[in-house]
Design a protein around this motif. Structure first.
Motif, PDB file in Angstrom:
ATOM      1  N   GLU A  26      47.691  38.423  -4.018  1.00 33.17           N
ATOM      2  CA  GLU A  26      47.812  39.981  -3.620  1.00 33.17           C
ATOM      3  C   GLU A  26      49.015  40.156  -2.503  1.00 33.17           C
ATOM      4  O   GLU A  26      49.647  41.268  -2.266  1.00 33.17           O
ATOM      5  CB  GLU A  26      46.748  40.719  -3.360  1.00 33.17           C
ATOM      6  CG  GLU A  26      46.005  40.250  -2.001  1.00 33.17           C
ATOM      7  CD  GLU A  26      45.315  38.953  -1.984  1.00 33.17           C
ATOM      8  OE1 GLU A  26      44.680  38.717  -0.868  1.00 33.17           O
ATOM      9  OE2 GLU A  26      45.256  38.384  -2.936  1.00 33.17           O
ATOM     10  N   LYS A  27      49.404  38.984  -1.878  1.00 31.76           N
ATOM     11  CA  LYS A  27      50.182  39.222  -0.649  1.00 31.76           C
ATOM     12  C   LYS A  27      51.536  39.535  -1.077  1.00 31.76           C
ATOM     13  O   LYS A  27      52.205  40.490  -0.640  1.00 31.76           O
ATOM     14  CB  LYS A  27      50.521  37.919   0.329  1.00 31.76           C
ATOM     15  CG  LYS A  27      49.211  37.822   1.237  1.00 31.76           C
ATOM     16  CD  LYS A  27      49.513  36.671   2.069  1.00 31.76           C
ATOM     17  CE  LYS A  27      48.205  36.328   3.015  1.00 31.76           C
ATOM     18  NZ  LYS A  27      48.549  35.092   3.989  1.00 31.76           N
ATOM     19  N   LEU A  28      52.139  39.277  -2.296  1.00 29.73           N
ATOM     20  CA  LEU A  28      53.375  39.332  -2.555  1.00 29.73           C
ATOM     21  C   LEU A  28      53.692  40.605  -3.425  1.00 29.73           C
ATOM     22  O   LEU A  28      54.631  41.311  -2.922  1.00 29.73           O
ATOM     23  CB  LEU A  28      53.617  38.249  -3.838  1.00 29.73           C
ATOM     24  CG  LEU A  28      54.218  36.791  -3.513  1.00 29.73           C
ATOM     25  CD1 LEU A  28      54.479  35.949  -4.263  1.00 29.73           C
ATOM     26  CD2 LEU A  28      55.342  36.951  -2.287  1.00 29.73           C
ATOM     27  N   PRO A  29      52.726  41.285  -3.930  1.00 29.73           N
ATOM     28  CA  PRO A  29      53.031  42.535  -4.396  1.00 29.73           C
ATOM     29  C   PRO A  29      53.033  43.704  -3.293  1.00 29.73           C
ATOM     30  O   PRO A  29      53.829  44.543  -3.008  1.00 29.73           O
ATOM     31  CB  PRO A  29      52.059  43.169  -5.383  1.00 29.73           C
ATOM     32  CG  PRO A  29      51.319  41.804  -6.135  1.00 29.73           C
ATOM     33  CD  PRO A  29      51.570  40.634  -4.755  1.00 29.73           C
ATOM     34  N   VAL A  37      65.625  37.159  -5.242  1.00 26.85           N
ATOM     35  CA  VAL A  37      64.926  36.309  -4.209  1.00 26.85           C
ATOM     36  C   VAL A  37      63.942  35.764  -4.678  1.00 26.85           C
ATOM     37  O   VAL A  37      62.777  36.398  -4.890  1.00 26.85           O
ATOM     38  CB  VAL A  37      64.930  36.790  -2.948  1.00 26.85           C
ATOM     39  CG1 VAL A  37      64.441  35.676  -1.849  1.00 26.85           C
ATOM     40  CG2 VAL A  37      65.991  37.512  -2.167  1.00 26.85           C
ATOM     41  N   GLN A  38      64.015  34.318  -5.026  1.00 25.39           N
ATOM     42  CA  GLN A  38      62.742  33.673  -5.511  1.00 25.39           C
ATOM     43  C   GLN A  38      61.669  33.402  -4.373  1.00 25.39           C
ATOM     44  O   GLN A  38      62.052  33.161  -3.210  1.00 25.39           O
ATOM     45  CB  GLN A  38      63.064  32.383  -6.048  1.00 25.39           C
ATOM     46  CG  GLN A  38      61.908  31.814  -6.838  1.00 25.39           C
ATOM     47  CD  GLN A  38      62.338  30.426  -7.594  1.00 25.39           C
ATOM     48  OE1 GLN A  38      63.764  30.197  -7.897  1.00 25.39           O
ATOM     49  NE2 GLN A  38      61.398  29.645  -8.039  1.00 25.39           N
ATOM     50  N   VAL A  39      60.612  33.810  -4.807  1.00 26.70           N
ATOM     51  CA  VAL A  39      59.407  33.873  -3.757  1.00 26.70           C
ATOM     52  C   VAL A  39      58.204  32.785  -4.341  1.00 26.70           C
ATOM     53  O   VAL A  39      57.983  32.399  -5.367  1.00 26.70           O
ATOM     54  CB  VAL A  39      58.673  35.200  -3.670  1.00 26.70           C
ATOM     55  CG1 VAL A  39      59.699  36.061  -3.014  1.00 26.70           C
ATOM     56  CG2 VAL A  39      58.332  35.807  -5.009  1.00 26.70           C
ATOM     57  N   THR A  40      57.501  32.380  -3.163  1.00 29.57           N
ATOM     58  CA  THR A  40      56.461  31.148  -3.647  1.00 29.57           C
ATOM     59  C   THR A  40      55.340  31.996  -3.639  1.00 29.57           C
ATOM     60  O   THR A  40      54.892  32.889  -2.773  1.00 29.57           O
ATOM     61  CB  THR A  40      56.426  30.281  -2.589  1.00 29.57           C
ATOM     62  OG1 THR A  40      57.600  29.582  -2.441  1.00 29.57           O
ATOM     63  CG2 THR A  40      55.428  29.239  -2.723  1.00 29.57           C
ATOM     64  N   VAL A  41      54.408  31.573  -4.502  1.00 25.43           N
ATOM     65  CA  VAL A  41      53.175  32.563  -4.811  1.00 25.43           C
ATOM     66  C   VAL A  41      52.084  31.620  -4.328  1.00 25.43           C
ATOM     67  O   VAL A  41      52.002  30.359  -4.344  1.00 25.43           O
ATOM     68  CB  VAL A  41      52.735  32.715  -6.455  1.00 25.43           C
ATOM     69  CG1 VAL A  41      51.425  33.230  -6.503  1.00 25.43           C
ATOM     70  CG2 VAL A  41      53.528  33.236  -7.151  1.00 25.43           C
ATOM     71  N   ASP A  42      51.291  32.333  -3.306  1.00 26.14           N
ATOM     72  CA  ASP A  42      50.321  31.829  -2.540  1.00 26.14           C
ATOM     73  C   ASP A  42      48.922  31.836  -3.196  1.00 26.14           C
ATOM     74  O   ASP A  42      48.429  32.766  -3.303  1.00 26.14           O
ATOM     75  CB  ASP A  42      50.011  32.168  -1.015  1.00 26.14           C
ATOM     76  CG  ASP A  42      48.797  31.471  -0.287  1.00 26.14           C
ATOM     77  OD1 ASP A  42      48.208  31.033  -0.897  1.00 26.14           O
ATOM     78  OD2 ASP A  42      48.997  31.844   0.897  1.00 26.14           O
ATOM     79  N   ARG A  43      48.560  30.797  -3.971  1.00 25.98           N
ATOM     80  CA  ARG A  43      47.322  30.796  -4.894  1.00 25.98           C
ATOM     81  C   ARG A  43      46.141  31.254  -4.232  1.00 25.98           C
ATOM     82  O   ARG A  43      45.375  31.930  -4.942  1.00 25.98           O
ATOM     83  CB  ARG A  43      47.251  29.275  -5.593  1.00 25.98           C
ATOM     84  CG  ARG A  43      48.380  29.110  -6.438  1.00 25.98           C
ATOM     85  CD  ARG A  43      47.799  28.162  -7.490  1.00 25.98           C
ATOM     86  NE  ARG A  43      48.990  27.746  -8.132  1.00 25.98           N
ATOM     87  CZ  ARG A  43      49.715  28.610  -9.234  1.00 25.98           C
ATOM     88  NH1 ARG A  43      49.200  29.650  -9.485  1.00 25.98           N
ATOM     89  NH2 ARG A  43      50.597  27.908 -10.022  1.00 25.98           N
ATOM     90  N   ARG A  44      45.885  31.021  -2.828  1.00 28.42           N
ATOM     91  CA  ARG A  44      44.866  31.633  -2.493  1.00 28.42           C
ATOM     92  C   ARG A  44      44.846  32.927  -2.203  1.00 28.42           C
ATOM     93  O   ARG A  44      43.976  33.908  -1.960  1.00 28.42           O
ATOM     94  CB  ARG A  44      44.539  30.764  -0.928  1.00 28.42           C
ATOM     95  CG  ARG A  44      44.278  29.439  -1.252  1.00 28.42           C
ATOM     96  CD  ARG A  44      44.074  28.743   0.256  1.00 28.42           C
ATOM     97  NE  ARG A  44      45.619  28.803   0.725  1.00 28.42           N
ATOM     98  CZ  ARG A  44      45.928  28.346   1.914  1.00 28.42           C
ATOM     99  NH1 ARG A  44      45.102  28.204   2.765  1.00 28.42           N
ATOM    100  NH2 ARG A  44      47.315  28.201   2.310  1.00 28.42           N
ATOM    101  N   TYR A  45      46.155  33.607  -1.690  1.00 32.49           N
ATOM    102  CA  TYR A  45      46.371  35.043  -1.462  1.00 32.49           C
ATOM    103  C   TYR A  45      47.542  35.774  -2.482  1.00 32.49           C
ATOM    104  O   TYR A  45      48.185  36.124  -1.841  1.00 32.49           O
ATOM    105  CB  TYR A  45      46.557  35.131  -0.202  1.00 32.49           C
ATOM    106  CG  TYR A  45      45.577  34.589   0.964  1.00 32.49           C
ATOM    107  CD1 TYR A  45      44.385  35.436   1.076  1.00 32.49           C
ATOM    108  CD2 TYR A  45      45.884  33.504   1.341  1.00 32.49           C
ATOM    109  CE1 TYR A  45      43.239  34.788   1.830  1.00 32.49           C
ATOM    110  CE2 TYR A  45      44.788  33.044   2.303  1.00 32.49           C
ATOM    111  CZ  TYR A  45      43.652  33.581   2.414  1.00 32.49           C
ATOM    112  OH  TYR A  45      42.766  33.039   3.303  1.00 32.49           O
TER     113      TYR A  45
END
Length: 107
Positions: free
Chosen positions: A49-52, A39-47
């Motif tokens: 660390e949320k994805l891991p 599942v492709q996810v969008t990286v939030d450049r401000r946060y």
């Protein structure tokens, strides 16, 4: 003559994703991985660390809703290569699954 500068935002070209694999022949020399889904996810450049931090909840929800039986699974947050396959792992976790709940988990 006055030069007026402007900022140019460049979006990162490398896509990121969560993936889930079933570990086959776990703990043996023949250990291999069967890719179950990406599942492709969008990286939030401000946060970023949320994805891991979201990897484990996503993997457990996928196992719960997917009807996967007993086994060892490998979840990863990684970049994707040009073919859309998981490439470089940023975070990962092995999950031993009873078919309904986590038995143990290790990073």
């Amino acid at each position: 003559m006055e030069t007026v500068g402007r900022w140019v935002y460049q979006q990162e070209k490398v896509p990121h994703a969560f993936s889930l694999c079933r570990v086959l022949d776990a703990g043996t020399f023949e250990q291999s991985y069967e890719l179950l889904g990406v599942v492709q996810v969008t990286v939030d450049r401000r946060y970023p660390e949320k994805l891991p931090a979201a990897l484990r909840p996503w993997a457990l929800a996928t196992l719960t809703n997917g009807g996967y039986g007993f086994g060892r699974f490998y979840a990863a947050y990684s970049t994707l290569d040009e073919d859309g396959e998981p490439d470089k792992a940023i975070a990962d976790e092995y999950i031993d699954w009873s078919g309904t709940d986590v038995l143990t988990s290790t990073s």
